[in-house]
Structures are given as C-alpha cells and as structure tokens.
Scaffold this motif. Structure first.
Motif, short mmCIF file in Angstrom:
data_model
loop_
_atom_site.label_atom_id
_atom_site.label_comp_id
_atom_site.label_asym_id
_atom_site.label_seq_id
_atom_site.Cartn_x
_atom_site.Cartn_y
_atom_site.Cartn_z
N ILE A 24 0.78 -1.40 -0.07
CA ILE A 24 -0.03 0.05 0.02
C ILE A 24 0.93 1.33 0.07
CG2 ILE A 24 -1.50 1.48 1.47
CD1 ILE A 24 -2.92 -1.31 2.32
N GLN A 25 1.88 1.20 0.68
CA GLN A 25 2.74 2.30 0.76
C GLN A 25 3.42 2.58 -0.54
OE1 GLN A 25 5.58 1.30 4.11
NE2 GLN A 25 4.06 2.03 5.49
N ARG A 26 3.89 1.48 -1.27
CA ARG A 26 4.76 1.59 -2.56
C ARG A 26 3.61 1.76 -3.59
NH1 ARG A 26 4.84 -1.01 -7.26
NH2 ARG A 26 3.38 -2.66 -6.57
N ILE A 27 2.39 1.56 -3.33
CA ILE A 27 1.16 1.92 -4.56
C ILE A 27 1.06 3.37 -4.13
CG2 ILE A 27 -1.12 1.59 -5.09
CD1 ILE A 27 -0.68 -1.29 -4.52
N LYS A 28 0.78 4.21 -2.94
CA LYS A 28 0.51 5.34 -2.64
C LYS A 28 1.57 6.34 -3.19
CE LYS A 28 -3.25 5.04 0.57
NZ LYS A 28 -3.91 5.62 1.86
N PRO A 32 0.01 9.29 -5.72
CA PRO A 32 -0.52 9.68 -4.31
C PRO A 32 -2.18 10.05 -4.40
CG PRO A 32 1.22 11.09 -5.24
CD PRO A 32 0.61 9.87 -6.14
N ASP A 33 -2.74 10.14 -5.48
CA ASP A 33 -4.42 10.46 -5.52
C ASP A 33 -5.13 8.95 -5.49
OD1 ASP A 33 -3.57 13.00 -5.90
OD2 ASP A 33 -3.63 12.84 -8.02
N ILE A 34 -4.65 8.08 -5.22
CA ILE A 34 -5.34 6.84 -5.16
C ILE A 34 -6.02 6.72 -3.82
CG2 ILE A 34 -3.43 5.54 -4.59
CD1 ILE A 34 -4.63 3.26 -6.25
N SER A 35 -7.24 6.22 -3.79
CA SER A 35 -7.77 5.86 -2.32
C SER A 35 -7.11 5.07 -1.83
CB SER A 35 -9.39 5.74 -2.61
OG SER A 35 -9.68 4.67 -3.28
N HIS A 36 -7.28 4.99 -0.50
CA HIS A 36 -6.67 3.88 0.49
C HIS A 36 -7.57 2.57 0.14
CE1 HIS A 36 -4.87 1.84 3.66
NE2 HIS A 36 -6.00 1.20 4.11
N ARG A 37 -8.70 2.41 -0.15
CA ARG A 37 -9.64 1.45 -0.37
C ARG A 37 -8.97 0.88 -1.88
NH1 ARG A 37 -15.90 1.47 -0.37
NH2 ARG A 37 -15.75 -0.14 1.47
N ALA A 39 -6.16 1.28 -3.15
CA ALA A 39 -4.74 1.02 -3.13
C ALA A 39 -4.64 -0.54 -2.02
CB ALA A 39 -3.88 1.82 -2.07
N PHE A 40 -5.66 -0.71 -1.46
CA PHE A 40 -5.67 -1.82 -0.49
C PHE A 40 -6.04 -3.07 -1.52
CE2 PHE A 40 -7.42 -5.27 2.02
CZ PHE A 40 -6.84 -5.45 2.90
N SER A 41 -7.10 -2.79 -2.36
CA SER A 41 -7.64 -3.79 -3.11
C SER A 41 -6.54 -4.05 -4.22
CB SER A 41 -8.64 -3.20 -4.07
OG SER A 41 -8.99 -3.96 -5.04
N THR A 42 -5.77 -3.26 -4.78
CA THR A 42 -4.73 -3.35 -5.73
C THR A 42 -3.38 -4.51 -5.03
OG1 THR A 42 -4.98 -1.38 -6.80
CG2 THR A 42 -2.66 -2.26 -7.15
N ALA A 43 -3.15 -3.87 -3.93
CA ALA A 43 -2.10 -4.62 -3.06
C ALA A 43 -2.44 -6.15 -2.64
CB ALA A 43 -1.93 -4.06 -1.73
N ALA A 44 -3.88 -6.36 -2.37
CA ALA A 44 -4.40 -7.73 -2.33
C ALA A 44 -4.33 -8.59 -3.67
CB ALA A 44 -5.79 -7.70 -1.79
N LYS A 45 -4.76 -7.94 -4.70
CA LYS A 45 -4.76 -8.62 -6.23
C LYS A 45 -3.12 -8.95 -6.31
CE LYS A 45 -8.65 -6.36 -8.02
NZ LYS A 45 -9.42 -5.37 -8.56
N ASN A 46 -2.22 -8.00 -6.17
CA ASN A 46 -0.63 -8.02 -6.03
C ASN A 46 -0.24 -9.35 -5.24
OD1 ASN A 46 -0.61 -6.14 -7.79
ND2 ASN A 46 0.36 -4.74 -6.48
N TRP A 47 -0.75 -9.50 -3.97
CA TRP A 47 -0.71 -10.61 -3.19
C TRP A 47 -0.96 -11.93 -3.95
CZ3 TRP A 47 2.27 -12.06 0.85
CH2 TRP A 47 1.62 -13.49 1.71
N ALA A 48 -2.19 -11.97 -4.33
CA ALA A 48 -2.79 -13.26 -5.08
C ALA A 48 -2.12 -13.69 -6.35
CB ALA A 48 -4.26 -13.14 -5.59
N HIS A 49 -1.52 -12.56 -7.35
CA HIS A 49 -0.91 -12.81 -8.44
C HIS A 49 0.60 -13.41 -8.25
CE1 HIS A 49 -4.61 -11.67 -9.78
NE2 HIS A 49 -4.10 -11.41 -11.18
N ASN A 79 -2.49 1.85 -12.29
CA ASN A 79 -2.46 2.37 -10.81
C ASN A 79 -2.25 1.33 -9.77
OD1 ASN A 79 -3.53 4.86 -11.91
ND2 ASN A 79 -5.72 4.25 -11.63
N GLY A 80 -1.12 0.66 -10.25
CA GLY A 80 -0.68 -0.42 -9.09
C GLY A 80 -1.07 -1.92 -9.67
#
Length: 82
Positions: A24-28, A32-37, A39-49, A79-80
């Motif tokens: 999430i820190q890397r994505i933000k 910087p304009d990405i919402s936390h929600r 960013a979290f969704s993107t991070a979770a998808k990255n974990w899965a992939h 966007n991440g």
C-alpha cells in the motif's frame, strides 16, 4: 467485582500483513491520488498474483528482475495492478 476484558496480546504480523502494509505504501508513493480502498484492493490482487512472495522466497537470477519489472510496469500502467 471487575468485569473488564482481559488484555489481548498483540499478534506478530503475518507475511500477508507485512506485504499489504508495504505494498500500500509503494502504491500510494507512485500514485498519491489513489484512495486507500483502491490501494488496498490493488495490494491484495498483487499478493494473489505473486504467490512466491507469500513465503519470502526469492526467484532465481533473471526471474527476479522480470518480476520487479512486471510489478513496476503494472503500477505505472494501471494504478498499481499487478
């Protein structure tokens, strides 16, 4: 009589927790304009992939560079997303 709840011990963060926090820190940082929600969704998808990340394993030689490049390109292009 004391009815206060007993103290809860703080758990050691799991590999998933550590990955999500850092991702999430890397994505933000890159967007910087990405919402936390989002960013979290993107991070979770990255974990899965990228399942090798789950256990802190490193890929051999050139494969690690390709993974780093794919992560960087995915972030820049969408966007991440992985």
């Amino acid at each position: 009589m004391n009815n206060a709840a007993p103290e809860k011990r703080q758990r050691v963060p799991s590999a998933y927790n550590r990955f999500i926090k850092e991702e999430i820190q890397r994505i933000k940082a890159s967007n910087p304009d990405i919402s936390h929600r989002e960013a979290f969704s993107t991070a979770a998808k990255n974990w899965a992939h990228f399942p090798h990340i789950h256990f802190g394993l490193k890929l051999d030689g050139n494969k690690q560079g390709k993974l780093d490049q794919a992560l960087a390109e995915g972030t820049q292009k969408s966007n991440g997303f992985y």
